[in-house]
Structures are given as C-alpha cells and as structure tokens.
Design a protein around this motif. Structure first.
Motif, mmCIF file in Angstrom:
data_model
loop_
_atom_site.group_PDB
_atom_site.id
_atom_site.type_symbol
_atom_site.label_atom_id
_atom_site.label_comp_id
_atom_site.label_asym_id
_atom_site.label_seq_id
_atom_site.Cartn_x
_atom_site.Cartn_y
_atom_site.Cartn_z
ATOM 1 N N SER A 140 0.835 -1.204 0.000
ATOM 2 C CA SER A 140 0.000 0.000 0.000
ATOM 3 C C SER A 140 0.870 1.254 0.000
ATOM 4 N N LYS A 149 1.241 4.226 -2.989
ATOM 5 C CA LYS A 149 1.112 5.661 -2.730
ATOM 6 C C LYS A 149 2.327 6.429 -3.261
ATOM 7 N N SER A 170 2.276 9.295 -6.199
ATOM 8 C CA SER A 170 2.793 10.643 -5.981
ATOM 9 C C SER A 170 3.899 11.000 -6.974
#
Length: 333
Positions: free
Chosen positions: A27, A31, A35
């Motif tokens: 996870s 992310k 980004s």
C-alpha cells in the motif's frame, strides 16, 4: 492437539501475519508511485484517449507481410481459387486496425503538444487507404531486394528461403512499410514498427531513411541506418555497418533535428562489415567499395576502393610461424 498439528497451525498463523504485513507495505509503495506521477511533465499520459497500442502495431506488421507474400506467413492453404478472398479479408482487417491506431497516434500527439483532441486531426481512414494503395509498389521493390539477396549471397538457395528466413529481408520489409507511413507524417507508428524489427533482427533502420531498390543486408546484426541517410540502387552492406551522424553539442540538437545528418550512399556501392560512415555531408560515390573496419567522415569519389592497411599479426602457439626461433618457442611455452 498433537505437537506436529500445533506446529502446522502456528506456521499457518505466522504466514498469514507475514502476508498482512506484505500487503501493508505494498500500500505504501502504491502511494509513492502515485505521488511520482507528475502532471507537469510533458510526457505524462492520462485521460480518455489511450495511446497507440504496441501490440496492435505488431499485429499490423505481420498482417502486412501476409498480404505482401500470401502463403508465406500463415498456415492457411492459399491457392488461385481463394487468393482474392484471402487478400480481401486480410486487407479489410488491416484497414480497420491501422485506421484505429493512426487515429490514436494523432490524438495522442495533439494531447502531448497541449492542443487537445478537438484540434484538427487528419482523417485516419484516408491515410490508411493511401498506405494500402502503396502496397503493390512496396511489393515490387521488395522483389528487387529478394533478387539482390540471390545475386549477392551464394548461401541463398532460393527466393523462398530469403523471404522466409533472412533477417535482413525482414528488416527491409518492415522498413519499407514504415517508410510510407513516415512519408504520410503518421506519428509514433513508423518508429514502433522499425524498432520491433530492430528487436527481432538486430538491424536498426530509421523509417525516415531513403533506400533504393535492390538493397541487400548480408547477415545484418548490428547494422544502423540513420533517419536522413540516403541510399541509392543496388547497394550491399554487411553486418556491423553504421551510417550515422557526427556527435553534436547538446545546444545544436534542436537546430539540426530536421536537417540532413547522415551519409549519402550512391548506386552500386558495397560496404563491408564493421565500417562506420558518419555525417550529412559525407557522400560515398557510385560503384565504390568500402572495406571492413574503416571509419569514414569525408566523401569518397565514385569508383574508389577504400581499404585498411593490413595490420601486423602475431601468431602465438607452439610450432606457429610466429615462433621463429628457440627463444620465441620457449616464451610461448
């Protein structure tokens, strides 16, 4: 509960906890990747319009080869009675697939330039029809390439062998199709085509290069032919030949991007293996022979032989002609 059953249960629980921990770490990785997607980069891609499909372009290549040489690259039983049906079916499929990819290529180009898909986009179906209309002339030139292979390579036992198995002929076939699309100013797709040929054969021909009829690449691995190269008729080159551009300072690249940077090779030239010829002003005159392992950055007049002076060879080994005396023989031992 037996000890061994308890051990299995403990191991199962432990594996489950490790899996949870792994997915937790995944996870965080996701992310970080999200980004890193920067909207300000000009090469970002997002939105409702997909990019051209590399897989679809590869299918288009192989369908084009099946149309140009019926029966060679398919298990279908082709004969006079079903030939028109077979070519008609393949050509209709090619029309639909290529039209779609050309449309996507122009729309993606518009998006990447900030113009948006509402800008003026060429009619992909018209461009595809213009490409298909060129297929008979592409085949005619490819047949001269086959004959050049037969004339230039004693190992070639038949025209079918050249068409079936020669990597040089595969690269040339794909180049000749890609070159037509390049001339029609179709973005992305011509380069995808020739880079696919490059990956299969080790032969790198830019779709912008101009190559005359009866062209033969013998062996082929490591051949590089740059975008603005001009090659005349009945030219033969061997493995490792580079027809490239001189190195440029970084600030000069934009100015020279659309100017001639690669050599001109006139009719009936032979270039042997591992020779490098560089520069847009470099002309190899007609009927010249360029030997192997040579570096050329200046023009060569017509009817010239360019050879490298024979290097001094050192023979090592007992009884070799390099061991001229007892001392040499002892050293070799």
């Amino acid at each position: 509960m037996r000890d061994e059953d308890r051990a299995i249960e403990d191991q199962s629980l432990s594996s489950g906890k490790e899996a949870v921990n792994c997915y937790g770490r995944l996870s965080g990785i996701v992310k970080d990747l999200v980004s890193s997607w920067d909207n300000t980069h000009p090469w970002k891609h997002g939105g409702a319009i997909p990019m051209p499909s590399q897989e679809a372009v590869i299918r288009i290549i192989h369908r084009g080869r099946r149309i140009l040489f019926p029966g060679y690259f398919t298990q279908a039983n082709i004969n006079v009675e079903n030939l028109e049906y077979y070519i008609g079916q393949e050509t209709c499929q090619l029309f639909e697939e290529l039209s779609e990819q050309i449309d996507l290529a122009f729309k993606y180009q518009a998006l990447s330039l900030g113009a948006g898909v509402s800008s003026s986009i060429p009619d992909s179906r018209e461009l595809t029809l213009r490409f298909l209309e060129k297929l008979p002339s592409i085949k005619a030139v490819l047949m001269t390439d086959v004959e050049a292979a037969m004339m230039g390579d004693p190992a070639a036992k038949s025209e079918s062998e050249v068409i079936f198995s020669y990597p040089g002929f595969m690269a040339i076939s794909i180049y000749r199709m890609a070159h037509i699309l390049y001339q029609l100013k179709v973005p992305f797709i011509p380069r995808i085509m020739t880079e696919h040929a490059h990956s299969l054969t080790g032969i790198d021909i830019h779709p912008g290069a101009t190559i005359g009829e009866s062209f033969f690449i013998d062996h082929g691995t490591g051949v590089v032919i740059g975008e603005t190269t001009w090659i005349g008729k009945r030219v033969r080159i061997y493995q490792g030949v580079t027809l490239g551009a001189l190195s440029l300072p970084k600030e000069a690249v934009p100015e020279l991007r659309y100017k001639k940077r690669h050599p001109t090779v006139e009719d009936d030239v032979i270039i042997y293996s591992n020779t490098t010829i560089l520069g847009g002003d470099t002309v190899i005159g007609a009927r010249s022979v360029i030997g192997g392992n040579i570096w050329i950055t200046e023009s060569v007049p017509p009817d010239t032989r360019v050879l490298l002076k024979r290097p001094e060879l050192i023979y090592m080994g007992k009884g070799s002609k390099g061991a001229k005396n007892k001392k040499d023989a002892e050293m070799i031992k």
